[in-house]
Write a protein that holds these residues in place. Structure first.
Motif, PDB file in Angstrom:
ATOM      1  N   GLU A  60      -0.170  10.418   5.405  1.00  0.00           N
ATOM      2  CA  GLU A  60      -0.402  10.918   6.762  1.00  0.00           C
ATOM      3  C   GLU A  60      -0.426  12.437   6.709  1.00  0.00           C
ATOM      4  O   GLU A  60       0.453  13.053   6.123  1.00  0.00           O
ATOM      5  CB  GLU A  60       0.712  10.467   7.703  1.00  0.00           C
ATOM      6  CG  GLU A  60       0.832   8.968   7.834  1.00  0.00           C
ATOM      7  CD  GLU A  60       2.085   8.549   8.575  1.00  0.00           C
ATOM      8  OE1 GLU A  60       1.996   7.558   9.310  1.00  0.00           O
ATOM      9  OE2 GLU A  60       3.141   9.192   8.413  1.00  0.00           O
TER      10      GLU A  60
ATOM     11  N   ALA B 285       0.828  -1.215   0.000  1.00  0.00           N
ATOM     12  CA  ALA B 285       0.000   0.000   0.000  1.00  0.00           C
ATOM     13  C   ALA B 285       0.856   1.257   0.000  1.00  0.00           C
ATOM     14  O   ALA B 285       2.050   1.221   0.290  1.00  0.00           O
ATOM     15  CB  ALA B 285      -0.904   0.005   1.221  1.00  0.00           C
TER      16      ALA B 285
ATOM     17  N   GLU C  76      -5.041   5.001   3.817  1.00  0.00           N
ATOM     18  CA  GLU C  76      -4.337   3.830   3.293  1.00  0.00           C
ATOM     19  C   GLU C  76      -4.845   3.546   1.888  1.00  0.00           C
ATOM     20  O   GLU C  76      -6.047   3.387   1.667  1.00  0.00           O
ATOM     21  CB  GLU C  76      -4.569   2.622   4.186  1.00  0.00           C
ATOM     22  CG  GLU C  76      -3.739   1.434   3.761  1.00  0.00           C
ATOM     23  CD  GLU C  76      -3.881   0.251   4.694  1.00  0.00           C
ATOM     24  OE1 GLU C  76      -3.602  -0.870   4.253  1.00  0.00           O
ATOM     25  OE2 GLU C  76      -4.277   0.452   5.859  1.00  0.00           O
TER      26      GLU C  76
ATOM     27  N   PRO D 154      -4.448   0.842  -0.789  1.00  0.00           N
ATOM     28  CA  PRO D 154      -3.926  -0.489  -1.110  1.00  0.00           C
ATOM     29  C   PRO D 154      -3.558  -0.607  -2.593  1.00  0.00           C
ATOM     30  O   PRO D 154      -4.225  -0.033  -3.455  1.00  0.00           O
ATOM     31  CB  PRO D 154      -5.064  -1.438  -0.761  1.00  0.00           C
ATOM     32  CG  PRO D 154      -6.150  -0.625  -0.189  1.00  0.00           C
ATOM     33  CD  PRO D 154      -5.830   0.812  -0.375  1.00  0.00           C
TER      34      PRO D 154
ATOM     35  N   ILE E 203       0.685   4.956   1.978  1.00  0.00           N
ATOM     36  CA  ILE E 203       0.064   5.490   3.184  1.00  0.00           C
ATOM     37  C   ILE E 203       0.315   6.991   3.221  1.00  0.00           C
ATOM     38  O   ILE E 203       1.460   7.441   3.175  1.00  0.00           O
ATOM     39  CB  ILE E 203       0.619   4.802   4.437  1.00  0.00           C
ATOM     40  CG1 ILE E 203       0.297   3.303   4.357  1.00  0.00           C
ATOM     41  CG2 ILE E 203       0.032   5.425   5.695  1.00  0.00           C
ATOM     42  CD1 ILE E 203       1.002   2.450   5.343  1.00  0.00           C
TER      43      ILE E 203
ATOM     44  N   THR F 159      -4.835   9.435   8.586  1.00  0.00           N
ATOM     45  CA  THR F 159      -4.082   8.422   7.851  1.00  0.00           C
ATOM     46  C   THR F 159      -4.993   7.842   6.779  1.00  0.00           C
ATOM     47  O   THR F 159      -6.098   7.389   7.077  1.00  0.00           O
ATOM     48  CB  THR F 159      -3.600   7.295   8.780  1.00  0.00           C
ATOM     49  OG1 THR F 159      -2.805   7.878   9.817  1.00  0.00           O
ATOM     50  CG2 THR F 159      -2.767   6.282   8.038  1.00  0.00           C
TER      51      THR F 159
END
Length: 142
Positions: free
Chosen positions: A47, A43, A124, A126, A45, A122
């Motif tokens: 932030e 993934a 994510e 994928p 990510i 956050t």
């Protein structure tokens, strides 16, 4: 000749910072939040630092072009209601941020997840699972 005192050019702003940067008049943040983007095998990510924000303050979606849109907006009004007094000062706080991220082709767009925890949003993203194609085969000799 009397030595001249060297004047520090930064003395005036520090005096005003001490005067105005208090809990009653916090310093306005005019910078965009910090964004980190990490990549793992499975993934990407994202932030985003957003201290004091709640999940209700965020809107994360994918637009028609397939880009990830992160919006945050927070409105705050501090009021001291007193019928026997008039306002000498009243503070309003408003912060708004929007960021568009162009997603890589290998992102599974319908599997994206987002959460807010300890002042950090956050997201994510994928990646598609690569299907390994077998390359070994028998070649016929003609």
């Amino acid at each position: 000749m009397t030595p001249m005192m060297r004047r520090n050019a930064a003395w005036l702003p520090s005096v005003f910072n001490d005067l105005f940067d208090t809990e009653f008049m916090p310093k306005a943040n005019q910078t965009a939040p910090a964004i980190n983007v990490k990549e793992t095998d499975k993934a990407y990510i994202v932030e985003l630092a957003a201290p004091g924000m709640k999940k209700e303050d965020f809107n994360v979606h994918i637009n028609d072009e397939g880009n990830l849109i992160i919006k945050m907006e927070q409105k705050e009004e501090k009021k001291d209601e007193d019928k026997n007094a008039r306002y000498l000062r009243r503070e309003f706080s408003y912060s708004k941020f929007e960021q568009t991220l162009i997603l890589p082709d290998d992102v599974e767009k319908d599997q994206i997840k987002a959460r807010v925890e300890h002042g950090v949003l956050t997201v994510e993203l994928p990646k598609h699972e690569e299907q390994k194609v077998k390359v070994s085969r028998q070649i016929e000799i003609g």
